[in-house]
Design a protein around this motif. Structure first.
Motif, PDB file in Angstrom:
ATOM      1  N   PHE A 119     -14.883 -19.257  -7.164  1.00 25.66           N
ATOM      2  CA  PHE A 119     -14.847 -18.015  -8.099  1.00 25.66           C
ATOM      3  C   PHE A 119     -15.186 -16.938  -7.149  1.00 25.66           C
ATOM      4  O   PHE A 119     -15.710 -17.188  -6.167  1.00 25.66           O
ATOM      5  N   GLY A 120     -14.790 -15.731  -8.160  1.00 26.52           N
ATOM      6  CA  GLY A 120     -15.343 -14.576  -7.125  1.00 26.52           C
ATOM      7  C   GLY A 120     -16.798 -14.376  -7.158  1.00 26.52           C
ATOM      8  O   GLY A 120     -17.451 -14.706  -7.865  1.00 26.52           O
ATOM      9  N   THR A 121     -17.259 -13.934  -5.909  1.00 30.20           N
ATOM     10  CA  THR A 121     -18.446 -13.583  -5.553  1.00 30.20           C
ATOM     11  C   THR A 121     -18.899 -12.026  -5.162  1.00 30.20           C
ATOM     12  O   THR A 121     -17.833 -11.293  -5.006  1.00 30.20           O
ATOM     13  N   ASP A 122     -19.969 -11.868  -4.812  1.00 31.18           N
ATOM     14  CA  ASP A 122     -20.126 -10.295  -4.223  1.00 31.18           C
ATOM     15  C   ASP A 122     -20.478 -10.247  -2.683  1.00 31.18           C
ATOM     16  O   ASP A 122     -20.863  -9.214  -2.306  1.00 31.18           O
ATOM     17  N   GLU A 123     -19.625 -11.243  -1.928  1.00 34.07           N
ATOM     18  CA  GLU A 123     -19.577 -11.394  -0.562  1.00 34.07           C
ATOM     19  C   GLU A 123     -18.647 -10.381  -0.314  1.00 34.07           C
ATOM     20  O   GLU A 123     -17.333 -10.338  -0.563  1.00 34.07           O
ATOM     21  N   TRP A 124     -18.967  -9.533   0.954  1.00 30.87           N
ATOM     22  CA  TRP A 124     -17.865  -8.523   1.283  1.00 30.87           C
ATOM     23  C   TRP A 124     -16.952  -9.220   2.033  1.00 30.87           C
ATOM     24  O   TRP A 124     -15.811  -8.475   2.183  1.00 30.87           O
ATOM     25  N   PHE A 125     -16.951 -10.191   2.652  1.00 31.94           N
ATOM     26  CA  PHE A 125     -15.911 -10.801   3.329  1.00 31.94           C
ATOM     27  C   PHE A 125     -14.920 -11.184   2.561  1.00 31.94           C
ATOM     28  O   PHE A 125     -13.765 -10.874   2.590  1.00 31.94           O
ATOM     29  N   GLN A 126     -15.081 -11.738   0.986  1.00 29.18           N
ATOM     30  CA  GLN A 126     -14.375 -12.088   0.368  1.00 29.18           C
ATOM     31  C   GLN A 126     -13.487 -10.827  -0.392  1.00 29.18           C
ATOM     32  O   GLN A 126     -12.258 -10.580  -0.670  1.00 29.18           O
ATOM     33  N   ALA A 127     -14.312  -9.562  -0.463  1.00 23.50           N
ATOM     34  CA  ALA A 127     -13.698  -8.477  -0.978  1.00 23.50           C
ATOM     35  C   ALA A 127     -12.647  -7.866   0.208  1.00 23.50           C
ATOM     36  O   ALA A 127     -12.060  -6.916  -0.026  1.00 23.50           O
ATOM     37  N   LEU A 128     -12.295  -8.450   1.405  1.00 23.76           N
ATOM     38  CA  LEU A 128     -11.544  -7.945   2.205  1.00 23.76           C
ATOM     39  C   LEU A 128      -9.940  -8.193   1.646  1.00 23.76           C
ATOM     40  O   LEU A 128      -8.863  -7.776   2.375  1.00 23.76           O
ATOM     41  N   LEU A 129      -9.912  -9.122   0.700  1.00 23.28           N
ATOM     42  CA  LEU A 129      -8.526  -9.470   0.164  1.00 23.28           C
ATOM     43  C   LEU A 129      -7.968  -8.182  -0.462  1.00 23.28           C
ATOM     44  O   LEU A 129      -6.459  -7.892  -0.071  1.00 23.28           O
ATOM     45  N   THR A 130      -8.534  -7.209  -1.104  1.00 21.72           N
ATOM     46  CA  THR A 130      -7.739  -5.897  -1.577  1.00 21.72           C
ATOM     47  C   THR A 130      -7.169  -5.296  -0.361  1.00 21.72           C
ATOM     48  O   THR A 130      -6.072  -4.627  -0.460  1.00 21.72           O
ATOM     49  N   PRO A 131      -8.086  -4.728   0.596  1.00 20.68           N
ATOM     50  CA  PRO A 131      -7.324  -3.901   1.649  1.00 20.68           C
ATOM     51  C   PRO A 131      -6.181  -4.640   2.442  1.00 20.68           C
ATOM     52  O   PRO A 131      -5.078  -4.022   2.857  1.00 20.68           O
ATOM     53  N   ALA A 132      -6.244  -6.194   2.425  1.00 20.76           N
ATOM     54  CA  ALA A 132      -5.173  -6.853   2.963  1.00 20.76           C
ATOM     55  C   ALA A 132      -3.803  -6.714   2.305  1.00 20.76           C
ATOM     56  O   ALA A 132      -2.908  -6.475   2.753  1.00 20.76           O
ATOM     57  N   VAL A 133      -4.250  -6.581   0.960  1.00 20.88           N
ATOM     58  CA  VAL A 133      -2.803  -6.436   0.099  1.00 20.88           C
ATOM     59  C   VAL A 133      -2.431  -4.997   0.262  1.00 20.88           C
ATOM     60  O   VAL A 133      -0.849  -4.845   0.329  1.00 20.88           O
ATOM     61  N   GLN A 134      -3.127  -4.192   0.119  1.00 21.30           N
ATOM     62  CA  GLN A 134      -2.844  -2.627   0.479  1.00 21.30           C
ATOM     63  C   GLN A 134      -2.229  -2.488   1.781  1.00 21.30           C
ATOM     64  O   GLN A 134      -1.165  -1.621   1.635  1.00 21.30           O
ATOM     65  N   LEU A 135      -2.542  -3.153   2.746  1.00 19.86           N
ATOM     66  CA  LEU A 135      -2.134  -3.092   4.063  1.00 19.86           C
ATOM     67  C   LEU A 135      -0.678  -3.512   4.137  1.00 19.86           C
ATOM     68  O   LEU A 135       0.017  -3.267   4.876  1.00 19.86           O
ATOM     69  N   LEU A 136      -0.276  -4.741   3.471  1.00 19.67           N
ATOM     70  CA  LEU A 136       0.911  -5.346   3.387  1.00 19.67           C
ATOM     71  C   LEU A 136       1.816  -4.360   2.782  1.00 19.67           C
ATOM     72  O   LEU A 136       3.022  -4.177   3.241  1.00 19.67           O
ATOM     73  N   PHE A 137       1.077  -3.489   1.670  1.00 18.86           N
ATOM     74  CA  PHE A 137       2.078  -2.561   0.974  1.00 18.86           C
ATOM     75  C   PHE A 137       2.643  -1.421   2.170  1.00 18.86           C
ATOM     76  O   PHE A 137       3.747  -1.034   2.216  1.00 18.86           O
ATOM     77  N   GLY A 138       1.758  -1.083   3.022  1.00 18.00           N
ATOM     78  CA  GLY A 138       2.038  -0.027   4.081  1.00 18.00           C
ATOM     79  C   GLY A 138       2.888  -0.584   5.294  1.00 18.00           C
ATOM     80  O   GLY A 138       4.091   0.336   5.333  1.00 18.00           O
ATOM     81  N   ASN A 139       2.962  -1.837   5.274  1.00 12.43           N
ATOM     82  CA  ASN A 139       3.631  -2.342   6.428  1.00 12.43           C
ATOM     83  C   ASN A 139       5.183  -2.588   5.849  1.00 12.43           C
ATOM     84  O   ASN A 139       6.143  -2.244   6.302  1.00 12.43           O
ATOM     85  N   LEU A 140       5.036  -2.852   4.350  1.00 11.13           N
ATOM     86  CA  LEU A 140       6.355  -3.049   3.764  1.00 11.13           C
ATOM     87  C   LEU A 140       7.129  -1.698   3.706  1.00 11.13           C
ATOM     88  O   LEU A 140       8.344  -1.834   3.812  1.00 11.13           O
ATOM     89  N   TYR A 141       6.398  -0.688   3.209  1.00  9.69           N
ATOM     90  CA  TYR A 141       7.083   0.633   3.013  1.00  9.69           C
ATOM     91  C   TYR A 141       7.914   0.968   4.390  1.00  9.69           C
ATOM     92  O   TYR A 141       8.830   1.585   4.418  1.00  9.69           O
ATOM     93  N   LEU A 142       6.745   0.838   5.528  1.00 12.47           N
ATOM     94  CA  LEU A 142       7.222   1.194   6.782  1.00 12.47           C
ATOM     95  C   LEU A 142       8.662   0.574   7.194  1.00 12.47           C
ATOM     96  O   LEU A 142       9.560   0.970   7.696  1.00 12.47           O
ATOM     97  N   GLY A 143       8.661  -0.628   6.918  1.00 15.93           N
ATOM     98  CA  GLY A 143       9.811  -1.601   7.134  1.00 15.93           C
ATOM     99  C   GLY A 143      11.297  -0.973   6.346  1.00 15.93           C
ATOM    100  O   GLY A 143      12.151  -1.100   6.980  1.00 15.93           O
ATOM    101  N   ILE A 144      10.779  -0.702   5.170  1.00 10.16           N
ATOM    102  CA  ILE A 144      12.013  -0.046   4.286  1.00 10.16           C
ATOM    103  C   ILE A 144      12.615   1.246   4.996  1.00 10.16           C
ATOM    104  O   ILE A 144      13.732   1.470   4.899  1.00 10.16           O
ATOM    105  N   ALA A 145      11.569   1.961   5.529  1.00 13.70           N
ATOM    106  CA  ALA A 145      12.034   3.280   6.116  1.00 13.70           C
ATOM    107  C   ALA A 145      12.865   3.104   7.477  1.00 13.70           C
ATOM    108  O   ALA A 145      13.775   3.707   7.656  1.00 13.70           O
TER     109      ALA A 145
END
Length: 402
Positions: free
Chosen positions: A225-251
Motif C-alpha cells: 500500500f501507499g505510505t507517507d514515506e518520502w523514499f516511496q515518494a521518489l517514484l514520481t520524480p523517477a517517472v518524470q526523469l524518465l520522460f526527460g531522457n526519453l525526450y532527449l533521445g528523440i531529439a
C-alpha cells in the motif's frame, strides 16, 4: 535485504558505459526495420523479447539475486539510447523500470526478495495500468482478497507485459481509502487488454486500455500500500526523469537522421554559393543552433540523473526537503527537454529540405513521437512548479505527477 534502498552511491563511468553499449546494440537491431514496424503499429512482442534477451530489463534489479545491479542513471541512459531509434520501445523499457522498481519502493522487507527473485528468474517485463487521471478503479474486499472492476486507458506495456502493475484505492472495509499496488500476471481472469492504441506517435509503446471485470485479487497479488514515506515518494520524480531522457533521445535521434540526409544531398540551393547542401552556411548555422541546444539538455540530464542516484541511495533517510529538491530539478529538465525535442524534431526539416518529407524517409516519426508523449502532462504546470519554487519557495502538493 536489510537496507531500505538497494541502490548505493552513484553509477560509475564504467557502469554507464556498459549499459549504454548494451542499449546501443539493441537500438542497432531495432533500427533495421523501425520504419516498417512503426507504421504497422503491431503489438511489440518481438521487440519486448529483444529487451529481455539483452539483459536490459533486469538492469535495476539487485545483483545478489541475479539482477544487473545497476543504478537509475544507467537505466535512463539505456532509455535515451533506444529512443534515438525507436521511441515507442524506449518508452516501454522506461515504464518497465518504473513499474518493477515499485518492488523496492513499496514491498515489505520480508517480501521484497521473493518478488525480485520471481521477476528476475522469469525475466518479467512489467506493464502497467495506473493512469491517475482516469476514473478510479473499484477495488472491493472479497474474502481475504479483493475484486477489481473498471477501465484504465494509456496502460503502457499491458499487452506485452508478463505482469501488469495496477493502482487502485480500496473502496470499503478495514483498508478503505488505502492506495494499493497490485501485480497481476498476463492472462489473469477478468483482465481484458483492449486493442485501441491508435495514436499519432509512440505507436509501439503498447499503451492501450485495460478493462477489469470483477478480476479476483488475492493476497499474492498485493505488492503493498501507499505510505507517507518520502523514499516511496521518489517514484514520481523517477517517472518524470524518465520522460526527460526519453525526450532527449528523440531529439538526438532526429539530429542523427537529419545529418545523414543532409550529407547525402548533392546540391545546394541555387542562390547559395556553396556546392553541396551541407556546405550552405545557413544549413550549418541551423545545425549549430539545434546541436548546441540538445547538448545543453544532455548536460543537464546527465547531472540530474546522477543527482537522482544520490537521493535514492539515501533510502529511509530521504526527507521532504530532499524529495522536493530532486523533484524541482527533474521538472527543470522536463521543461527544457520537452520544448527542445519538439522544436528540434520540427526544425530538422528546414535543414534537410523538401525531399526529406517523402513518406519512405520517415523523418516525421521523431516529431510525432515527441508531440504525442510530451502531452502526457501539461508542461505549463511544470513551468509553474519551477517558477513558484524559485520565486516563493512554494512547492506543489504530492501527486502522481508532482
Amino acid at each position: 535485504m536489510t537496507a531500505r534502498s538497494q541502490w548505493t552511491g552513484v553509477a560509475t563511468r564504467e557502469e554507464n558505459a556498459h549499459w549504454r553499449s548494451v542499449a546501443q546494440a539493441v537500438a542497432a537491431e531495432l533500427a533495421v526495420d523501425v520504419l516498417a514496424r512503426e507504421r504497422a503499429g503491431a503489438v511489440p512482442r518481438a521487440e519486448s523479447a529483444l529487451l529481455q534477451r539483452s539483459g536490459l530489463t533486469t538492469l535495476l534489479d539487485p545483483a545478489p539475486l541475479g539482477g544487473g545491479g545497476g543504478h537509475w542513471s544507467s537505466a535512463f541512459l539505456a532509455v535515451r539510447e533506444i529512443a534515438r531509434v525507436d521511441a515507442g520501445i524506449a518508452q516501454l523499457l522506461g515504464y518497465h523500470y518504473a513499474n518493477s522498481a515499485t518492488i523496492a519502493l513499496v514491498a515489505s522487507a520480508e517480501e521484497r526478495d521473493d518478488w525480485y527473485r520471481r521477476s528476475i528468474e522469469g525475466t518479467w517485463l512489467w506493464g502497467d495500468s495506473v493512469n491517475p487521471v482516469d476514473p478510479t478503479l473499484s477495488l472491493t474486499p472479497d474474502g481475504d482478497g479483493f475484486r477489481l472492476a473498471g477501465v484504465k486507458r494509456f496502460s503502457t506495456g499491458s499487452s506485452v507485459g508478463d505482469v501488469i502493475l495496477v493502482n487502485a484505492v480500496v473502496d470499503s472495509g478495514p483498508d478503505e481509502g488505502r492506495f494499493a499496488f497490485l501485480v497481476l500476471p498476463a492472462g489473469h481472469p477478468g483482465v481484458e487488454v483492449q486493442d485501441d492504441w491508435d495514436f499519432l506517435g509512440q505507436r509501439l509503446s503498447a499503451s492501450n486500455s485495460v478493462r477489469f471485470t470483477d478480476a479476483p485479487v488475492g493476497p499474492e497479488h498485493l505488492l503493498g500500500f501507499g505510505t507517507d514515506e518520502w523514499f516511496q515518494a521518489l517514484l514520481t520524480p523517477a517517472v518524470q526523469l524518465l520522460f526527460g531522457n526519453l525526450y532527449l533521445g528523440i531529439a538526438q535521434g532526429a539530429l542523427d537522421q537529419a545529418r545523414e540526409l543532409t550529407n547525402a544531398r548533392p546540391n545546394a540551393w541555387f542562390l547559395s554559393g556553396a556546392e553541396r547542401y551541407r556546405d550552405d552556411p545557413f544549413v550549418q548555422r541551423l545545425y549549430g543552433e539545434l546541436v548546441a541546444q540538445v547538448a545543453a539538455v544532455e548536460a543537464l540530464a546527465d547531472r540530474v540523473n546522477e543527482e537522482y542516484d544520490a537521493v535514492v541511495a539515501r533510502g529511509a533517510k530521504v526527507d521532504e526537503q530532499a524529495r522536493g529538491d530532486i523533484a524541482i530539478r527533474v521538472a527543470q529538465l522536463k521543461v527544457v527537454s520537452s520544448e527542445t525535442a519538439t522544436d528540434v524534431a520540427h526544425r530538422v526539416f528546414e535543414a534537410t529540405g523538401s525531399s526529406s518529407t517523402a513518406s519512405k524517409i520517415g523523418l516525421d516519426a521523431h516529431w510525432r513521437n515527441i508531440r504525442t508523449h510530451s502531452l502526457h502532462d501539461p508542461i505549463d504546470y511544470k513551468k509553474l512548479e519551477v517558477g513558484a519554487d524559485f520565486l516563493l519557495g512554494i512547492r506543489q502538493p504530492l501527486s502522481l505527477y508532482t
